[in-house]
Each structure stands twice: as C-alpha cells, then as structure tokens.
Design a protein around this motif. Structure first.
Motif, PDB file in Angstrom:
ATOM      1  N   LYS A 178       0.527 -17.072   0.357  1.00  0.00           N
ATOM      2  CA  LYS A 178       0.517 -15.825   1.122  1.00  0.00           C
ATOM      3  C   LYS A 178       1.075 -14.717   0.241  1.00  0.00           C
ATOM      4  O   LYS A 178       2.161 -14.850  -0.321  1.00  0.00           O
ATOM      5  N   GLN A 179       0.323 -13.627   0.138  1.00  0.00           N
ATOM      6  CA  GLN A 179       0.804 -12.481  -0.622  1.00  0.00           C
ATOM      7  C   GLN A 179       1.779 -11.705   0.262  1.00  0.00           C
ATOM      8  O   GLN A 179       1.483 -11.379   1.405  1.00  0.00           O
ATOM      9  N   MET A 180       2.956 -11.435  -0.307  1.00  0.00           N
ATOM     10  CA  MET A 180       4.013 -10.767   0.448  1.00  0.00           C
ATOM     11  C   MET A 180       3.938  -9.261   0.226  1.00  0.00           C
ATOM     12  O   MET A 180       3.642  -8.806  -0.871  1.00  0.00           O
ATOM     13  N   GLN A 181       4.259  -8.513   1.265  1.00  0.00           N
ATOM     14  CA  GLN A 181       4.192  -7.057   1.213  1.00  0.00           C
ATOM     15  C   GLN A 181       5.525  -6.418   0.847  1.00  0.00           C
ATOM     16  O   GLN A 181       5.600  -5.214   0.646  1.00  0.00           O
ATOM     17  N   GLU A 182       6.587  -7.240   0.775  1.00  0.00           N
ATOM     18  CA  GLU A 182       7.907  -6.731   0.409  1.00  0.00           C
ATOM     19  C   GLU A 182       8.654  -7.788  -0.388  1.00  0.00           C
ATOM     20  O   GLU A 182       8.253  -8.950  -0.417  1.00  0.00           O
TER      21      GLU A 182
END
Length: 144
Positions: free
Chosen positions: A96-100
């Motif tokens: 999962k690509q994290m946004q923070e």
C-alpha cells in the motif's frame, strides 16, 4: 508533521492495497556474527547466518536465514548458502502506498522501519512487514 505509527496492520481487507511481486537479482553475504545494518528505512539487526542483501538499486537490508532460504534461489552458478547472486522467488505480497510519513515494526517487537509520504508499506505475511522507498518500488515490483 508527526509520522503515523502503524500497528497490527492487515492489508488483506484494505481496498487501497495491491498484490505485487518482486523481480530482482540481489548480491548476498551471510553474517558471521550478530550485528546491525542501517537500511534506508531504519536499523536491521541480524544474527549469525542471516543474509545481508544488496539490491539491484544499491539498497541494503537483512533477511533472517530461515526466511532467506524460503524466498531466494542461487543464481549464476552460485551454490545455495555461498555468497553471491540470488534471485527472489516470485511470491505475491500486499503493498500500500502511503500518503504521509509512517513507521511500522518489521515483526512483533522487531526493528522499527520508517517511510515517507509516497513510500510503500509491505505485508509479506500476517505480522511480517517491510517498507520500500517509492523509487525502488517502481523499479523492482510489478502489479499482479
């Protein structure tokens, strides 16, 4: 901004998670004694016999010997267990690509790894996690 701390993460039910597979030849040495290696994501402690890996893009990390034997095969004439080139066994994992910015323990009471916004949190198995920088992820992982 304070990084979020991920605990008991389960990507199996996360709609933003992807199934991916790594495609990479790495260079491996085997530790003769216990120590610690600093990866881009944080410290990686290791014991005798554990695999000290240098990826195709220059990053370094540790894989315990039992996990290494199940996940990598010798390549280019290297005998399994000797230092040299190895290829990963293609196994689907969740990412999962994290946004923070975030942090997560590699395992229960394991080393804590750190990621920045756009880096990827990886779930290899229940309770078994990793962090992959965005640029590296784009080079060595493929979506299924």
């Amino acid at each position: 901004m304070t990084p979020i701390s991920l605990t008991r993460l389960d990507l199996t039910s996360d709609p933003a998670a992807r199934r991916v597979v790594k495609d990479e030849t790495v260079t491996v040495e085997f530790a003769r004694e216990a120590g610690s290696l600093m990866s881009l994501e944080g410290p990686n402690r290791y014991g005798p016999g554990d695999a000290l890996i240098t990826g195709a893009t220059g990053e370094r990390w540790v894989v315990s010997r039992d996990r290494f034997d199940a996940k990598y095969v010798a390549h280019d004439g290297v005998a399994h267990g000797d230092a040299g080139a190895y290829r990963n066994v293609p196994v689907a994992v969740l990412a999962k690509q994290m946004q923070e910015a975030f942090s997560i323990a590699r395992s229960e009471a394991g080393d804590v790894l750190h990621g920045e916004a756009d880096d990827w949190v990886m779930q290899y198995a229940p309770g078994d996690y990793g962090v992959v920088k965005a640029a590296r992820f784009a080079k060595v992982y493929k979506a299924l």
